[in-house]
Enzyme design. Structure first.
Site, PDB file in Angstrom:
ATOM      1  CB  CYS A 229      -0.915   0.022   1.235  1.00 21.25           C
ATOM      2  SG  CYS A 229      -1.446  -1.600   1.794  1.00 21.25           S
TER       3      CYS A 229
ATOM      4  CB  CYS B 282      -2.289   1.537   4.415  1.00 19.88           C
ATOM      5  SG  CYS B 282      -2.876  -0.105   4.863  1.00 19.88           S
ATOM      6  CG  ASP B 283      -7.487   0.096   5.547  1.00 21.46           C
ATOM      7  OD1 ASP B 283      -7.082   0.138   4.365  1.00 21.46           O
ATOM      8  OD2 ASP B 283      -8.159  -0.827   6.006  1.00 21.46           O
ATOM      9  CE  LYS B 284      -7.309   0.954  10.808  1.00 22.37           C
ATOM     10  NZ  LYS B 284      -7.241   0.224   9.535  1.00 22.37           N
TER      11      LYS B 284
ATOM     12  CD  GLU C 223      -9.916  -3.557   9.708  1.00 22.39           C
ATOM     13  OE1 GLU C 223      -9.418  -4.308   8.849  1.00 22.39           O
ATOM     14  OE2 GLU C 223     -10.030  -2.331   9.546  1.00 22.39           O
TER      15      GLU C 223
ATOM     16  CB  CYS D  25      -7.022  -3.410  -0.237  1.00 20.81           C
ATOM     17  SG  CYS D  25      -5.793  -4.173   0.830  1.00 20.81           S
TER      18      CYS D  25
ATOM     19  CB  SER E 102     -11.566  -5.767   6.800  1.00 21.67           C
ATOM     20  OG  SER E 102     -11.269  -5.484   5.466  1.00 21.67           O
TER      21      SER E 102
END
Ligand code: FES
Ligand code: MG
Length: 564
Positions: A58, A131-133, A454, A203, A480
């Site tokens: 990512c 990435c997500d965070k 998650e 992702c 997630s």
């Protein structure tokens, strides 16, 4: 409309304190070896916060993107300084106890960016997250600092391919479940593992990273189209350079995040993310970002907006397509135009382009007629939001369900209770979960986990076993963006602080009803009171280190799981 900027704007409001005047010679001396010249000491200094690392695909390319952003700052007359923050990867740590650090990393990222920016006196910021965070972490720091800022999304990954089918990381999680259930041979799992992730990028479905990137663009904090560019594309490099240019304009005009991240802008973010079928994590992250900028946002706002916004996108995890496919047909901008024309977006919100949302969308062309990724408003996948805030005797403060409609709108079943993520995953993998079960995973909330793990391994395994339509999963942890199925997370109050999810027993009848927005368990008042009286607070699991600090500070998921 953009406010007329005052003639009093000082584009060097912060850096001048650090480098101006003969008394600051020592600071300038320190800055010369890192590339400052005499001319640079007269320019606004822009921090370029990079989330680069080789921890995860990512973020593995973000150094190149940060370089481009820095170039953009420099060519626009500023002095860019790149600094790093951390990243972790959910995709890699998922399904292990290590995952507890994931949501914690959002705070570390926000804290670290705030610390460098504020300590070094930078006048503006370009933050690049992959990435997500990273994304909420960057925006939380940007909000707290309230200095001119542009966010750049690192870009989506391209899909992998196996036997003519598109692959991504969620395909691997589901293949694990399929192999465990003898639906595919080990050889095929191995093959899917090797082909799923072909290179850099976040992702690839409408999981948390693409959800947050889209929401942030809709909020006005990224340049137009920033959310719909592949990580390895020329457009992404241009977006970075343009972000460097744009932040300089904001600095000169004195446009700060508080002028952009308004309540209406948060509503725009919600609206676009709902139409796209985005991740449950959106709720947690928007609440946290709103807290940092001082906007009052609550779970009820998600219900209010959710009632009027249809889900239109046939994107993974519940749909067929990936972000790369959406990019092919024009990204999220044509969708935003449709939503704006239907009166579902606030067009007068200011954005980092210096223009309003309506002005940014003025020349956007509609999607090609042949596409079937984004449905028309009158032919939605679901007529209202798939993110449903549920309340009831099991979640007095609320919980967040993801109900795309494929699964139906109501589920009633018997509780199968697990006191940790690990115990639940073991039971699922041992095929102890049967049709009609509601898997209850508790003590995984922000404080109790700590860190709200998650449950993608769990839902992936349930899907892989072919139980997606027959089993529900509820938790005070979270999911997630890759999760689909009948799931409710963020149940508050969490078990660790005495929430009713901690009182559920095996066999209790649980009802999840998206129509009445209710999450309840069948229990008499007397029995509820009896169990409550017997309840004992679990001991903190960690006594030292970051997880202990986090557990001591963190707020309820219903207020964004914030620590300040
Ligand atoms: Fe980084 Fe999915 S693990 S975006
Ligand atoms: Mg995630």
């Amino acid at each position: 409309m953009p406010k007329k900027t005052s003639s009093k704007v000082n584009p060097r409001a912060y850096s001048s304190v650090i480098v101006d005047g003969k008394d600051r010679a020592a600071s300038r001396a320190m800055l010369r070896p890192v590339g400052f010249t005499d001319a640079d000491f007269k320019k606004p200094v822009i921090g370029v916060a990079s989330t680069w690392s080789m921890v995860t695909p990512c973020n593995m390319h973000i150094n190149t993107l940060a370089d481009e952003a820095c170039k953009g700052v420099d060519t626009a007359g500023g002095k860019g300084v790149i600094f790093n923050t951390i990243t972790i990867s959910d995709g890699i740590s998922m399904g292990t106890e290590n995952m507890k650090y994931s949501l914690v990393s959002r705070e570390v990222i926000a804290d670290s960016i705030e610390t460098v920016m504020a300590c070094q006196g930078y006048d503006g910021i370009v933050a690049v997250g992959g990435c997500d965070k990273n994304m909420p972490g960057c925006l939380m720091a940007i909000a707290r600092l309230n200095r001119p800022a542009v966010f750049v999304y690192g870009g989506t990954i391209l899909p992998g391919e196996h036997n003519g089918k598109q692959l991504d990381v969620v395909s691997v999680f589901e293949a694990i479940g399929a192999e465990a259930n003898n639906k595919i041979p080990l050889k095929e799992l191995k093959s899917i593992e090797s082909k799923a992730i072909p290179g850099p990028g976040s992702c690839g479905g409408m999981y948390t990273a693409n959800t947050m990137a889209s929401a942030i663009e809709a909020m006005g904090m990224s340049l137009s189209n920033s959310s719909a560019q592949a990580a390895v594309s020329g457009q992404k490099l241009k977006d970075c350079e343009a972000a460097g240019n744009a932040v300089m304009k904001l600095v000169k005009k004195g446009i700060t995040p508080k002028m952009i991240m308004t309540k209406k802008a948060f509503e725009n973010a919600m609206t676009v993310a709902i139409a796209l079928g985005g991740s449950t994590n959106l709720v947690l992250h928007l609440l946290a970002m709103a807290h940092c900028i001082g906007v009052k946002l609550s779970l009820d706002d998600f219900t209010r907006i959710g009632k009027r916004v249809p889900m239109l996108a046939d994107l993974k995890p519940s749909g067929r397509y990936s972000m790369a496919d959406l990019i092919e047909i024009g990204g999220i901008q044509p969708l935003m135009k449709v939503l704006l024309d239907a009166g579902l977006l606030h067009g007068d919100c200011l954005t980092v382009t210096g223009k309003t949302l309506r002005q940014n969308l003025a020349k956007v062309k509609p999607y090609p007629n042949t596409q079937d990724i984004i449905r028309a408003l009158d032919n939605p996948i679901k007529a209202d939001s798939h993110l449903v805030i549920l309340k009831g005797n099991l979640a007095p403060e609320g919980g967040v369900a993801k109900i795309s409609g494929h699964e139906g709108l109501r589920f009633e079943g018997r509780a199968r209770v697990y006191n940790s993520s690990d115990a639940a995953l073991k039971a699922i993998m041992d095929r102890k979960i049967k049709k009609g079960d509601v898997v209850v995973i508790r003590n995984e909330g922000p404080k109790g986990g700590p860190g709200m793990q998650e449950m993608l391994s769990h839902t992936g395994a349930i899907m892989g076993q072919g139980l997606g339509d027959d089993v529900a999963l509820i938790t005070d942890g979270r999911f997630s963006g890759g999760t689909h199925g009948f799931v409710v997370g963020h149940i508050t109050p969490e078990a660790a602080v005495g929430g009713p999810i901690g009182l559920v027993k095996n066999g209790d009848r649980i009802t999840i009803d998206a129509k009445t927005r209710a999450l309840t368990f069948a229990i008499s008042k007397a029995e509820f009171a009896r169990r409550k009286a017997q309840w004992k607070a679990p001991k903190p699991k960690y006594k030292r280190g970051v997880l202990a600090k986090y557990a001591a500070l963190v707020s309820s998921a219903s207020t964004g799981a914030i620590t300040d």
